[in-house]
Design a protein around this motif. Structure first.
Motif, PDB file in Angstrom:
ATOM      1  N   PRO A 209      53.883  33.369  29.889  1.00 14.48           N
ATOM      2  CA  PRO A 209      53.052  34.579  29.771  1.00 14.48           C
ATOM      3  C   PRO A 209      52.680  35.164  31.128  1.00 14.48           C
ATOM      4  O   PRO A 209      52.387  34.436  32.077  1.00 14.48           O
ATOM      5  CB  PRO A 209      51.803  34.080  29.021  1.00 14.48           C
ATOM      6  N   TYR A 210      52.710  36.486  31.215  1.00 14.30           N
ATOM      7  CA  TYR A 210      52.379  37.189  32.463  1.00 14.30           C
ATOM      8  C   TYR A 210      51.456  38.348  32.147  1.00 14.30           C
ATOM      9  O   TYR A 210      51.689  39.108  31.205  1.00 14.30           O
ATOM     10  CB  TYR A 210      53.653  37.709  33.128  1.00 14.30           C
ATOM     11  N   LYS A 211      50.385  38.468  32.923  1.00 14.22           N
ATOM     12  CA  LYS A 211      49.473  39.597  32.795  1.00 14.22           C
ATOM     13  C   LYS A 211      49.627  40.482  34.015  1.00 14.22           C
ATOM     14  O   LYS A 211      49.805  39.996  35.131  1.00 14.22           O
ATOM     15  CB  LYS A 211      48.015  39.121  32.691  1.00 14.22           C
ATOM     16  N   LYS A 212      49.564  41.771  33.842  1.00  6.42           N
ATOM     17  CA  LYS A 212      49.667  42.702  34.957  1.00  6.42           C
ATOM     18  C   LYS A 212      48.613  42.360  35.999  1.00  6.42           C
ATOM     19  O   LYS A 212      47.435  42.198  35.676  1.00  6.42           O
ATOM     20  CB  LYS A 212      49.481  44.134  34.457  1.00  6.42           C
ATOM     21  N   GLY A 213      49.040  42.241  37.237  1.00  5.80           N
ATOM     22  CA  GLY A 213      48.113  41.901  38.307  1.00  5.80           C
ATOM     23  C   GLY A 213      48.152  40.440  38.703  1.00  5.80           C
ATOM     24  O   GLY A 213      47.569  40.053  39.725  1.00  5.80           O
ATOM     25  N   ASP A 214      48.830  39.592  37.896  1.00  8.92           N
ATOM     26  CA  ASP A 214      48.973  38.180  38.262  1.00  8.92           C
ATOM     27  C   ASP A 214      49.742  38.036  39.565  1.00  8.92           C
ATOM     28  O   ASP A 214      50.641  38.838  39.846  1.00  8.92           O
ATOM     29  CB  ASP A 214      49.729  37.410  37.163  1.00  8.92           C
ATOM     30  N   LYS A 215      49.405  37.019  40.364  1.00  7.77           N
ATOM     31  CA  LYS A 215      50.135  36.759  41.594  1.00  7.77           C
ATOM     32  C   LYS A 215      51.546  36.295  41.287  1.00  7.77           C
ATOM     33  O   LYS A 215      51.801  35.674  40.242  1.00  7.77           O
ATOM     34  CB  LYS A 215      49.431  35.669  42.412  1.00  7.77           C
ATOM     35  N   ALA A 216      52.470  36.596  42.207  1.00 11.72           N
ATOM     36  CA  ALA A 216      53.837  36.061  42.076  1.00 11.72           C
ATOM     37  C   ALA A 216      53.795  34.570  42.340  1.00 11.72           C
ATOM     38  O   ALA A 216      52.852  34.031  42.921  1.00 11.72           O
ATOM     39  CB  ALA A 216      54.761  36.750  43.076  1.00 11.72           C
ATOM     40  N   TRP A 217      54.842  33.857  41.893  1.00  8.55           N
ATOM     41  CA  TRP A 217      54.924  32.412  42.107  1.00  8.55           C
ATOM     42  C   TRP A 217      55.614  32.103  43.421  1.00  8.55           C
ATOM     43  O   TRP A 217      56.596  32.738  43.792  1.00  8.55           O
ATOM     44  CB  TRP A 217      55.718  31.743  40.981  1.00  8.55           C
ATOM     45  N   ALA A 218      55.119  31.119  44.148  1.00  5.46           N
ATOM     46  CA  ALA A 218      55.830  30.592  45.309  1.00  5.46           C
ATOM     47  C   ALA A 218      56.976  29.751  44.785  1.00  5.46           C
ATOM     48  O   ALA A 218      56.806  28.986  43.864  1.00  5.46           O
ATOM     49  CB  ALA A 218      54.894  29.727  46.155  1.00  5.46           C
ATOM     50  N   LEU A 219      58.169  29.929  45.361  1.00  7.27           N
ATOM     51  CA  LEU A 219      59.341  29.201  44.878  1.00  7.27           C
ATOM     52  C   LEU A 219      59.312  27.765  45.360  1.00  7.27           C
ATOM     53  O   LEU A 219      58.867  27.481  46.423  1.00  7.27           O
ATOM     54  CB  LEU A 219      60.633  29.877  45.361  1.00  7.27           C
TER      55      LEU A 219
END
Length: 219
Positions: A209-219
Motif C-alpha cells: 500500500p502507498y499513500k500520496k506523500g509517502d517517502k520513497a524507499w531506500a534500496l
C-alpha cells in the motif's frame, strides 16, 4: 546498499551517467589522486551549496547534516580524473566570483531566498551550456578519442584503461549538483531519514500500500 545500488539510485534521479563512477565501482583510488585540492573554506562552501539544494526539514537533516561537502572532496580527490578535478576546482572559483559579481557578497552571507535564486540560475545556465552545439561537438570528439585510446590499450592487455579514461566534463554546477544528490542519498541521513529504510529486506510485495506523500524507499 552497496556501491552499485547507490550509484544506480542517483543515476535514476539525475537521468544520466555518474562522473567518477568507474573508479568508485572498482574499489580503487585514482592513481592520479591529488591531495590538497580543497581548503576548509571550500568544504564549507560545498556544504552550504548542498544544504541549499537539499535543505533541512522537520524530519530529516539536509546537505550539511549529511556532510556532503566532505563527500564531494573525497570523490573528486579519489575518483575524478585530473581533467575532471581541474574543472571542478576551477568551478569553485567561478562560483565564488559569479556570486560576488551578482550580489556583492559571499554565498555564505546570502539570504536563503538569494541562495536558492542563485543556484536556480546556475542550474539553468548549466542546462543551456550543455545543449549548445559547440559543447556537444567538443564532447563527442573528446570522448571518441578516449574510447579509441581504451581500445588501443586493451589490445596491449592493459584492461584497466577503462577505469582511468578521461570524460569531457559538463558544466561545473552540474558536477556539484550530481555529487550533492549522490552524497546525500547514499548517506545515513538521507537513507534512514529522508527515505524509508528497512535494514533486512523482506519478501517482494508488488502491491504494497502507498499513500500520496509517502517517502520513497531506500534500496
Amino acid at each position: 546498499m552497496n556501491r552499485r545500488e547507490a550509484l544506480a539510485s542517483v543515476s535514476i534521479l539525475l537521468g544520466g551517467a555518474i562522473i567518477g563512477a568507474e573508479v568508485f565501482l572498482s574499489g580503487c583510488k585514482n592513481k592520479a589522486a591529488s591531495a590538497g585540492l580543497f581548503s576548509t573554506d571550500d568544504i564549507a562552501l560545498l556544504d552550504d551549496i548542498a544544504e541549499t539544494i537539499i535543505p533541512t526539514t522537520a524530519d530529516s537533516g539536509g546537505g550539511k547534516a549529511a556532510q556532503v561537502g566532505a563527500f564531494m572532496k573525497q570523490i573528486v580527490t579519489d575518483c575524478y580524473t585530473p581533467m575532471e578535478q581541474d574543472h571542478f576546482v576551477k568551478g569553485i572559483s567561478t562560483f565564488k566570483n559569479a556570486c560576488k559579481e551578482q550580489y556583492k557578497k559571499d554565498f555564505a552571507n546570502l539570504s536563503v531566498n538569494e541562495k536558492e535564486a542563485f543556484l536556480t540560475s546556475l542550474h539553468k545556465e548549466a542546462k543551456a551550456y550543455q545543449e549548445t552545439d559547440a559543447y556537444k561537438k567538443e564532447k563527442e570528439l573528446f570522448n571518441q578519442q578516449q574510447e579509441d585510446w581504451v581500445k588501443a590499450e586493451k589490445a596491449k592487455h592493459n584492461f584497466g584503461a577503462g577505469y582511468i579514461k578521461q570524460n569531457y566534463p559538463p558544466h561545473y554546477f552540474a558536477m556539484m549538483r550530481q555529487l550533492t544528490l549522490w552524497g546525500y542519498f547514499s548517506s545515513k541521513e538521507g537513507m534512514t531519514k529522508a527515505l524509508r529504510y528497512v535494514e533486512t529486506p523482506g519478501r517482494y510485495d508488488g502491491a504494497f500500500p502507498y499513500k500520496k506523500g509517502d517517502k520513497a524507499w531506500a534500496l
